[in-house]
Scaffold this active site. Structure first.
Site, PDB file in Angstrom:
ATOM      1  N   CYS A  87       0.833  -1.204   0.000  1.00 47.10           N
ATOM      2  CA  CYS A  87       0.000   0.000   0.000  1.00 47.10           C
ATOM      3  C   CYS A  87       0.871   1.259   0.000  1.00 47.10           C
ATOM      4  CB  CYS A  87      -0.970  -0.062   1.186  1.00 47.10           C
ATOM      5  SG  CYS A  87      -2.308   1.121   1.022  1.00 47.10           S
ATOM      6  N   HIS A 175      -3.728  -5.259   0.868  1.00 46.40           N
ATOM      7  CA  HIS A 175      -3.104  -5.697   2.126  1.00 46.40           C
ATOM      8  C   HIS A 175      -3.075  -7.221   2.216  1.00 46.40           C
ATOM      9  CE1 HIS A 175      -2.588  -1.828   4.163  1.00 46.40           C
ATOM     10  NE2 HIS A 175      -3.604  -1.452   3.409  1.00 46.40           N
ATOM     11  N   GLU A 177      -1.704  -8.963   4.399  1.00 47.99           N
ATOM     12  CA  GLU A 177      -1.609  -9.432   5.788  1.00 47.99           C
ATOM     13  C   GLU A 177      -2.959  -9.621   6.464  1.00 47.99           C
ATOM     14  OE1 GLU A 177      -0.896  -6.527   4.569  1.00 47.99           O
ATOM     15  OE2 GLU A 177      -1.258  -4.870   5.944  1.00 47.99           O
ATOM     16  N   SER A 229       3.438 -14.834  38.571  1.00 48.11           N
ATOM     17  CA  SER A 229       2.059 -14.452  38.911  1.00 48.11           C
ATOM     18  C   SER A 229       1.090 -15.587  38.605  1.00 48.11           C
ATOM     19  CB  SER A 229       1.655 -13.223  38.110  1.00 48.11           C
ATOM     20  OG  SER A 229       1.472 -13.587  36.746  1.00 48.11           O
ATOM     21  N   GLY A 230       1.554 -16.562  37.817  1.00 47.90           N
ATOM     22  CA  GLY A 230       0.636 -17.611  37.388  1.00 47.90           C
ATOM     23  C   GLY A 230       0.021 -17.296  36.035  1.00 47.90           C
TER      24      GLY A 230
END
Ligand code: XMP
Length: 518
Positions: A87, A175, A177, A229-230
């Site tokens: 683009c 695009h 993606e 922290s898990g």
């Protein structure tokens, strides 16, 4: 910047500010090629040092006709490296190499079809007529730069794709993606494999092997400390480092009193018992609740919890001799220097994970995940044998349930919230919805409403159920759960959670609302 040349074959994505730049990177990595995003004005010596096998120029919200439109160094085109412009990236390449770009009469936005006049390497093995693509542009190419020829056209873009195969320069107006371009993956892979001659060697297994080796060398005889922290990120960091350096890794888990039901036990079970990590469990729940007493303001709650966390973590750190490093689960989206055309965004909520730690403490940082996107971290977790329950876990805020009960934190309210929360999670899992959403949780509202149970009138509390879909928490939408599931959640909460007689479903999107209520 980040990768110390750990990964041999690298593609460079130069970011001109498009919202889909990160998507380009993810697609490239899904094709097992390592890539990094850098700003469009990355200095040439840095580009050379990066040794890209190929360069992708992203799109941009800017127009090439804007005064001050972002431009890359012209010398980019003399590096003898294949370039794909997407683009805006194609338009800027065209202008810089002597072509012309005009403002189109009308903006082309949304689905379009292109016809391939000359597929070349980029469109190899694709249909030649009526290829569906996604467009989003105002400008279009009028005159090709010398050496280029047209590969494809659409109704509105006489040059929907172009190339100079001799110099290995390619441009696409659409695009590739985004998911709305079904052939996008094939186009990007043709660029990566046929044009840049990359090999698909970037896998999570290769990542794990490389990181383990690199970490061993870097840490040497020193000790590393890690706040566990898990959550997915810190869990993956901990297990990865444990594989690399074994008992030189010291994890600290702080129970801050505002965790979900069973969380502390589950972290101990998984990491201490199963993975045999060096884990210090600090139960400071009472201390946290004491400090939170009387506090109503959410930002104040965040500050109190964050500061006390740091205080306790520091206390633990000094007990461990010879600690040189602090391991953190920083991810790639946090380190990309994305080009923003919006200016610095206002702080809406202070999100302090372990972020405040390093400045105060004299540790060097170890951030083994700083090259990875979240979905890649999950793959690494699986590769390391972490249970699915950890790998697929929803994000959970550092200040925990404290910001999910409106008003003052109290043991009674926490109890109600924990029970309601558990029911939501159980039902989400049982119905297969848990893995389809970003977060699902309960919020306890500071409202009482009238109800009737048996013959008795009740005057009890309200639970709001919040379930959102999101890709990155920046934007989110409420999940369209089946009515039957909502009904089960509501029935169970009202029947099983004492003190609740009403359940509501939050149907706000972000923006303008946020995911959490506080
Ligand atoms: P909001 O509510 O801002 O949340 O839409 C975006 C994401 O961030 C999480 N969140 C936090 N995480 N500390 C954290 O570690 C915080 O103070 C905090 N506040 C929100 C939230 O759960 C969501 O995933």
């Amino acid at each position: 910047m980040s990768s110390d040349h750990l990964h041999e074959e690298r593609v460079l994505i130069l970011d001109f500010g498009s919202q889909t730049t990160q998507l380009i990177a993810r697609r490239v990595r899904e094709s097992h090629v390592y890539c990094e995003i850098h700003p469009f004005n990355m200095p040439l010596d840095k580009i050379r040092a990066f040794q890209p096998k190929g360069i992708i120029l992203s799109g941009s919200p800017a127009s090439v006709h804007d005064p001050g439109a972002p431009l890359s160094d012209l010398a980019l085109y003399s590096l003898q490296v294949p370039i794909l412009g997407i683009c805006y990236g194609m338009q800027i390449m065209s202008l810089q190499l002597g072509g012309t770009v005009e403002k189109a009469d009308r903006r082309e936005y949304g689905p379009a079809t292109i016809d391939l006049d000359n597929p070349g390497e980029l469109f190899r093995e694709l249909e030649s007529k009526g290829v569906r693509v996604w467009m989003s542009h105002g400008d279009r190419i009028l005159g090709l730069p010398p050496g280029f020829s047209v590969l494809a056209c659409s109704e509105n873009s006489p040059v929907a794709a172009m190339s100079d195969p001799g110099r290995r320069f390619y441009g696409v107006q659409f695009h590739p993606e985004v998911v709305h371009t079904p052939c996008g993956r094939a186009v990007l892979e043709n660029f990566l494999f046929r044009i840049c001659h990359c090999r698909p060697t970037w896998t999570m297994k290769s990542f794990v092997d490389t990181v383990i080796q690199g970490m061993r060398e870097r840490v040497g005889p020193h000790q590393v400390i890690c706040a566990l922290s898990g959550g997915v990120d810190s869990s993956v960091v901990a297990v990865l480092l444990h594989k690399a350096i074994g008992s030189s890794l010291h994890c600290v888990f702080v129970n801050n009193g505002v965790l979900r039901r069973g969380e502390a036990e589950s972290v101990r079970r998984i990491f201490q018992d199963h993975f045999a990590l060096n884990l210090t469990y600090v139960d400071a729940s009472e201390l946290f609740l004491e400090r939170l007493r009387g506090v109503i303001d959410p930002e104040q709650k965040r500050k109190i919890i964050g500061n006390l966390f740091i205080e306790l973590f520091e206390q633990e750190a000094v007990r461990i001799p010879n600690v040189k490093y602090l391991a953190q689960g920083t991810l790639y989206p946090d380190v990309i220097e994305s080009v923003s055309f919006k200016g610095p965004s206002a702080t809406i909520k202070t999100h302090h994970n372990v972020g405040g730690l390093p400045e105060k403490m004299k540790f060097e940082l170890i951030e083994p995940l700083r090259e990875l996107f979240k979905d890649e971290v999950r793959l690494v977790g699986r590769e390391l044998g972490l249970p699915e329950q950890v790998v697929m876990r929803h994000p959970f805020p550092g200040p925990g349930l404290a910001i999910r009960l409106i008003g003052e934190v109290s043991p009674d309210k926490l109890e109600i919230l924990r029970e309601a929360d558990l029911i939501i999670l159980e039902e989400m899992e049982a119905s297969g919805w848990y893995d389809r959403v970003w977060q699902a949780f309960a919020v306890l509202l500071p409202v009482q409403s009238v109800g009737v149970m048996g013959d008795e009138r009740t005057y009890d509390q309200v639970i709001a159920v919040r379930v959102v879909e999101s890709l990155d928490a920046m934007t989110a939408d409420w999940a369209r759960l089946p009515y039957e599931l909502l009904q089960r959640i509501s029935n169970r909460i009202i029947n099983e959670v004492k003190g609740v007689n009403r359940v509501v479903y939050d149907i706000s999107s972000k923006p303008p609302s946020t995911i959490e209520w506080e």
